[in-house]
Design an enzyme around this catalytic site. Sequence first.
Site, PDB file in Angstrom:
ATOM      1  N   TYR A 123       2.653  57.118  20.342  1.00 37.41           N
ATOM      2  CA  TYR A 123       2.799  58.472  19.788  1.00 37.41           C
ATOM      3  C   TYR A 123       4.275  58.808  19.925  1.00 37.41           C
ATOM      4  O   TYR A 123       4.652  59.773  20.539  1.00 37.41           O
ATOM      5  CB  TYR A 123       1.910  59.393  20.641  1.00 37.41           C
ATOM      6  CG  TYR A 123       1.649  60.793  20.146  1.00 37.41           C
ATOM      7  CD1 TYR A 123       1.116  61.031  18.883  1.00 37.41           C
ATOM      8  CD2 TYR A 123       1.899  61.890  20.971  1.00 37.41           C
ATOM      9  CE1 TYR A 123       0.838  62.317  18.470  1.00 37.41           C
ATOM     10  CE2 TYR A 123       1.626  63.178  20.557  1.00 37.41           C
ATOM     11  CZ  TYR A 123       1.093  63.385  19.298  1.00 37.41           C
ATOM     12  OH  TYR A 123       0.810  64.668  18.892  1.00 37.41           O
ATOM     13  N   HIS A 128       6.847  63.883  14.758  1.00 39.71           N
ATOM     14  CA  HIS A 128       5.392  63.932  14.580  1.00 39.71           C
ATOM     15  C   HIS A 128       4.721  64.637  15.760  1.00 39.71           C
ATOM     16  O   HIS A 128       3.872  65.505  15.567  1.00 39.71           O
ATOM     17  CB  HIS A 128       4.833  62.520  14.430  1.00 39.71           C
ATOM     18  CG  HIS A 128       3.333  62.466  14.396  1.00 39.71           C
ATOM     19  ND1 HIS A 128       2.595  62.972  13.342  1.00 39.71           N
ATOM     20  CD2 HIS A 128       2.424  62.016  15.305  1.00 39.71           C
ATOM     21  CE1 HIS A 128       1.303  62.810  13.594  1.00 39.71           C
ATOM     22  NE2 HIS A 128       1.168  62.239  14.775  1.00 39.71           N
ATOM     23  N   GLU A 194      -2.046  57.767   8.564  1.00 38.28           N
ATOM     24  CA  GLU A 194      -0.887  57.863   9.447  1.00 38.28           C
ATOM     25  C   GLU A 194       0.025  56.685   9.128  1.00 38.28           C
ATOM     26  O   GLU A 194      -0.386  55.518   9.215  1.00 38.28           O
ATOM     27  CB  GLU A 194      -1.306  57.860  10.926  1.00 38.28           C
ATOM     28  CG  GLU A 194      -2.018  59.162  11.303  1.00 38.28           C
ATOM     29  CD  GLU A 194      -2.201  59.360  12.797  1.00 38.28           C
ATOM     30  OE1 GLU A 194      -2.326  58.343  13.524  1.00 38.28           O
ATOM     31  OE2 GLU A 194      -2.218  60.525  13.238  1.00 38.28           O
ATOM     32  N   GLU A 196       2.502  54.160  10.003  1.00 37.61           N
ATOM     33  CA  GLU A 196       2.944  53.553  11.259  1.00 37.61           C
ATOM     34  C   GLU A 196       3.409  52.120  11.003  1.00 37.61           C
ATOM     35  O   GLU A 196       3.130  51.534   9.966  1.00 37.61           O
ATOM     36  CB  GLU A 196       1.790  53.520  12.285  1.00 37.61           C
ATOM     37  CG  GLU A 196       1.142  54.884  12.513  1.00 37.61           C
ATOM     38  CD  GLU A 196       0.269  54.950  13.772  1.00 37.61           C
ATOM     39  OE1 GLU A 196       0.425  54.096  14.663  1.00 37.61           O
ATOM     40  OE2 GLU A 196      -0.570  55.869  13.835  1.00 37.61           O
ATOM     41  N   ASP A 228      -3.021  54.047  10.141  1.00 36.87           N
ATOM     42  CA  ASP A 228      -4.013  54.462  11.142  1.00 36.87           C
ATOM     43  C   ASP A 228      -4.804  55.648  10.585  1.00 36.87           C
ATOM     44  O   ASP A 228      -4.527  56.800  10.896  1.00 36.87           O
ATOM     45  CB  ASP A 228      -3.282  54.837  12.435  1.00 36.87           C
ATOM     46  CG  ASP A 228      -4.230  55.062  13.594  1.00 36.87           C
ATOM     47  OD1 ASP A 228      -5.340  54.500  13.569  1.00 36.87           O
ATOM     48  OD2 ASP A 228      -3.850  55.794  14.530  1.00 36.87           O
ATOM     49  N   GLN A 235     -11.179  64.912  14.741  1.00 37.34           N
ATOM     50  CA  GLN A 235     -10.198  64.819  15.836  1.00 37.34           C
ATOM     51  C   GLN A 235     -10.060  66.151  16.569  1.00 37.34           C
ATOM     52  O   GLN A 235     -10.070  66.208  17.796  1.00 37.34           O
ATOM     53  CB  GLN A 235      -8.842  64.399  15.254  1.00 37.34           C
ATOM     54  CG  GLN A 235      -7.728  64.218  16.279  1.00 37.34           C
ATOM     55  CD  GLN A 235      -6.404  63.785  15.628  1.00 37.34           C
ATOM     56  OE1 GLN A 235      -6.325  63.598  14.419  1.00 37.34           O
ATOM     57  NE2 GLN A 235      -5.372  63.631  16.424  1.00 37.34           N
ATOM     58  N   THR A 344       2.450  57.751  14.281  1.00 39.57           N
ATOM     59  CA  THR A 344       2.918  58.247  12.988  1.00 39.57           C
ATOM     60  C   THR A 344       4.432  58.434  12.998  1.00 39.57           C
ATOM     61  O   THR A 344       4.986  59.006  13.929  1.00 39.57           O
ATOM     62  CB  THR A 344       2.246  59.596  12.681  1.00 39.57           C
ATOM     63  OG1 THR A 344       0.847  59.422  12.809  1.00 39.57           O
ATOM     64  CG2 THR A 344       2.593  60.081  11.299  1.00 39.57           C
TER      65      THR A 344
HETATM   66 CA    CA Z   1      -1.998  56.928  15.187  1.00 40.02          CA
END
Ligand code: CA
Length: 412
Positions: A123, A128, A194, A196, A228, A235, A344
């Site tokens: 993360y 983000h 996401e 990534e 992702d 969530q 992200t």
């Molecule tokens: Ca993620």
Amino acid sequence: MNWLNVDNHHSFSIYNLPYGIFDREGVPTPGVAIGDHIIDLRACASKGLLNDLDFDKSVFNSSVLNPFMATGKSTWKLMRAWLIHSLTNEASLLHKHQDEVLVNRIGTQMYLPVEVGDYTDFYSSIEHATNVGIMFRDPANALMPNWKHIPVGYHGRASSIVITGTDIKRPNGQTLPPNATNPVFGPSKRLDFELEMAFVVGQSNTLGNPISVDEAEDHIFGMMVFNDWSARDIQKWEYVPLGPFLAKNFASTVSPWIVTMEALDPFRCAGPEHDVPVLPYLQTNRDGNFNIALEVDLMPEGGSPSTISKSNYQYMYWNMSQQLAHHTVNGCNARVGDLMASGTISGKDPGSYGSMLELSWSGKNPIPLANGETRTFIEDGDTIIMRARCSNNDFSIGFGDCVGKILPADQL
Ligand code: CA
């Protein structure tokens, strides 16, 4: 000059030479991409083209790259030197046997290149983490107090990682409607991507023996683009107190080729300045970021793609070496084939945000598409296409598209 005449700015130029698993007559086969071709490594081994190289060529009998990666960095270097020499010399065995070992890359089915044992998601983009903190928690304290001290991450789900081109069913799950006290069950209404990058562990450490920040890159084989997929409404309801669960574990998509750290080295750069000192085990003097331009397209069913985000991997606050050092500092063992995703990747500019949650600012600002439609989150039939590319004046390298189409949820 290479005898296949592949342009230096082709995604799969001779400066790239990424590894993947491709379909050869129904058999998953290890290969290296060069221009519009794939070099069949299993065929190279069986025809004796690799006989001068000192490693066990039976690693190419596998349907995944794990055995080859496990041979270690000295072998990765040997193979790269052999590939470059073979592609630039018309007297090479590769040139002589090209009809048997070179296959057409365009349209060839690719498979997941590694058997993923464990998948960890970091993360590590400060933009983000700040944006999500503002939307999900407290605008005044968007970053948690630990964030600039720890490369925050969580253990994800390896079983649902899929290769580019795999359709994804919209997940069903529990969500809490606005102003409601009880949850409802049904298809996610806030399905997101996401943007990534993920790195692949190519050398293990043994349980109890951490990888130091300065030796971390010796344990990393290469990188892929990583989508992702995330269900924001699921969530939001489930993530307290232990973090993401069903909002994330239904699918993640990877691009087809693993670009090696050797290929990425010319694009090494410094990361953002850390304004809070980090503990010694996370300190490094080496530039550990990479300048990798990233783009996301959204393509509606039957429509043409619109580019909705342009970001860059170099925005990452924490780099891969710091992530791997932190992951193992308690003695946790990383294994060959483990996948570690960046989190992200958002930049400062709103056009560089790496998720629809941020691009639409939690649905408040619809994202315009080329066909006149708008989106706040992903709709059924939409295809998300992610691209990554490194370029300088002399050459380029690309990753191959990371593509996934969303199908309607199962009716339950
Ligand atoms: Ca993620």
